[in-house]
Design an enzyme around this catalytic site. Structure first.
Site, PDB file in Angstrom:
ATOM      1  N   CYS A 157       1.023  -1.022  -0.110  1.00  0.00           N
ATOM      2  CA  CYS A 157       0.071   0.120  -0.248  1.00  0.00           C
ATOM      3  C   CYS A 157       0.948   0.912  -0.052  1.00  0.00           C
ATOM      4  CB  CYS A 157      -1.005   0.108   1.335  1.00  0.00           C
ATOM      5  SG  CYS A 157      -2.262  -1.746   1.610  1.00  0.00           S
ATOM      6  N   SER A 193     -12.492  -6.615   8.932  1.00  0.00           N
ATOM      7  CA  SER A 193     -11.797  -5.683   7.533  1.00  0.00           C
ATOM      8  C   SER A 193     -12.465  -5.252   6.533  1.00  0.00           C
ATOM      9  CB  SER A 193     -10.942  -7.281   6.616  1.00  0.00           C
ATOM     10  OG  SER A 193     -10.320  -6.552   5.596  1.00  0.00           O
TER      11      SER A 193
END
Length: 562
Positions: free
Chosen positions: A57, A478
């Protein structure tokens, strides 16, 4: 001594370092880094670069930080780059390390605040990628209230497996399929090797993309920021524009609290629920709102979701990724439809100096596409998040209801103290259709850190039980989780919330249409059990996790530290 000819509001803090003979020692150190006398007359801009090698990321963010610095210099400012931490949710998921993820949000916010405030910076740019980066950056921007702007590193492209697009969600669910015997180890390994083909945040409408979307909708990033993929060449151009935009914000003295109004937060919630966004957006938007003294509550999310159609066919509950949406105009396509239906506050101000409506109308979008449905023909008439209450969750709980808006679940409680025991039971095949899995002592204090449970939810889905087993926890999920998964149960078990006294076999009812979460016990039975309840010893007594457990608030108020 350096003097300044710039408007006072552009050097509203750095003038303390550059405008007085007594600050000669500070200027000497600034000159040691190459600053000239002319530079000392210019506004100082902090650039918080969350680049790191611990997650895809963030691995690429350095090039965006350099481009943003170019933009600041081109607009006659002086950029100062610094870094802070990141914890990769996808890598730490299912391990003890996952407890640190939500904690990192507070550390990110605090560290950006301390550097920007301590070094007397006039403006702030944050460049970030992984899940907790975005709310952490926004909490700092809101708290400091110097002219600021957020930039997202962009999402990852899909991988290819046997002719199909795949992403990290598929790998987690494949673990469940492998445990059940429906997938070979060779196929699991082959999928693992191709699911994440390079840099960028997780590709579906998981937490990173939900929060980048929310920040764009709130007006704190440039139009298109949330949906342009990480590898897209447009990102470098955007980064330069971010630098130039920050200098314009300084010139106009347009500050975060001028933009982060109640209407901005309501817009963010509306878009998030219309797209089936992550339950984590509830925690994070409440936490950001607190920094600007706006009282955002769980009831705001439920009220807006009840009145907003669910119109996005995006993973985890749909087919498409953020990279797909980008081809059709990105988040602007969603906002156009919501604006035309009167569901957004189009007059909300943004960092462009224009209103949300003006920004959206300037973006070219493609109406005929498969990702975003029409308002009058939605996937569901109500939004993708719901707030539940009842005798298990008196202070509320959150469920992503995309695909389950009208479902009711009732079954025996399968009770586990913390996540590992539940995961092992699922892997052994001990959980059956109709069970209500209870995982407790995973709340903000109890975990501590309120770890996500994608390993558990993905294992349930991978075993074919995604629509038939409900999960209830004081932890969280999540953004890649889907199915009847209830999180953020408050009060949490560690402080004596009713979830702490549930027993194996208790009948639990999850009634989504009526927003109820109850156990089939009388008030007297609950009170009797609570009178006998004893807290379990804390998992950590020293270090950052112990400190966090002492300071953190309830999930219902954003799990912020005091």
């Amino acid at each position: 001594m350096a003097t300044t000819s710039r408007p006072a509001h552009m050097k509203h803090r750095s003038i303390e370092l550059t405008g007085d003979p007594q600050r000669a020692p500070a200027r000497a150190m600034l000159r040691a880094m190459g600053l000239t006398s002319d530079d000392l007359n210019k506004p100082f801009v902090a650039i918080a670069n969350l680049a790191s090698d611990v997650t895809p990321c963030n691995v690429h963010l350095d090039r965006f930080a350099q481009a943003a610095k170019e933009g600041v210099r081109a607009a006659d400012g002086v950029p100062f780059e610094f870094g802070t931490i990141t914890v990769s949710d996808g890598i730490s998921m299912g391990t003890e390390g996952m407890k640190t993820s939500l904690v990192s949000r507070e550390v990110i916010a605090d560290s950006i605040e301390l550097v920007t405030f301590g070094e007397r910076m006039d403006g702030l740019i944050t460049i970030a990628g992984c899940d907790k980066n975005m709310p952490g950056c926004m909490m700092a921007i809101a708290r400091l209230n110097v002219p600021g702007i957020f930039m997202y590193g962009g999402s990852i492209m899909p991988g290819q497996f046997r002719g199909q697009d795949v992403n990290i969600q598929d790998v987690f669910e494949a673990v469940g399929s492998y445990a059940k015997g429906d997938m070979t180890l060779e196929d699991l390994t082959a999928l693992e090797c191709v699911a994440c083909p390079g840099e960028g945040s997780c590709g579906g409408l998981f937490t990173a993309n939900t929060m980048s979307t929310s920040i764009e909708v709130m007006g704190m990033s440039l139009p298109g920021d949330a949906s342009i993929p990480a590898i897209d060449p447009r990102k470098l151009g955007e980064a330069r524009d971010v630098g130039r935009t920050l200098m314009r914000l300084l010139e106009e003295d347009l500050r975060p609290r001028d933009i982060l109004t109640r209407h901005a937060f309501e817009n963010a919630i509306t878009v998030a629920v219309s797209m089936g966004g992550s339950t984590n957006s509830v925690l994070h938007l409440i936490a950001i709102a607190r920094e600007v003294d706006i009282e955002l509550t769980l009831d705001d999310f439920d009220r807006i979701s009840r009145n907003t159609p669910y119109i996005a066919d995006m993973k985890p509950a749909g087919k498409y990724l953020m990279a797909d949406l980008s081809r059709y105009g990105g988040i602007a396509l969603v906002m156009k439809r919501l604006l035309n239906a009167g569901l957004l506050h189009g007059d909300a101000m943004t960092v462009t100096g224009k209103t949300l409506r003006e920004n959206v109308e300037a973006v070219e979008t493609i109406d005929d596409q498969p990702v975003i449905y029409q308002i009058d023909a939605p996937r569901s008439p109500t939004g993708g998040l719901a707030i539940l209450r009842g005798n298990i969750a008196p202070d509320g709980a959150v469920i992503k209801v995309a695909g389950h808006q009208e479902r009711k679940f009732e079954g025996p409680a399968r009770v586990f103290d913390q996540e590992p025991a539940a995961f092992q039971a699922i892997q052994r095949g001990d959980i059956k259709a109709g069970d209500i899995v209870i995982i407790r002592y995973e709340g903000p204090k109890g975990g501590p850190g309120m770890q996500e449970m994608l390993s558990v939810t993905a294992a349930i889905v991978g075993q074919g039980l995604g629509d038939d087993v409900a999960l209830v926890t004081d932890g969280r999920f999540s953004g890649a989780s889907h199915g009847p998964m209830v999180g953020h149960v408050a009060p949490e078990a560690a402080v004596g919330g009713p979830i702490a006294i549930l027993q194996e076999g208790d009948i639990v009812t999850l009634d989504i249409p009526n927003r109820q979460l109850n156990v089939n016990l009388t008030d007297e039975e609950i009170a009797d059990r609570l009178s006998k309840w004893q807290p379990i010893p804390p998992n950590y007594t020293t270090g950052a996790l112990a400190k966090y457990a002492k300071l953190v608030s309830s999930a219902s108020s954003g799990a912020v530290t005091h």
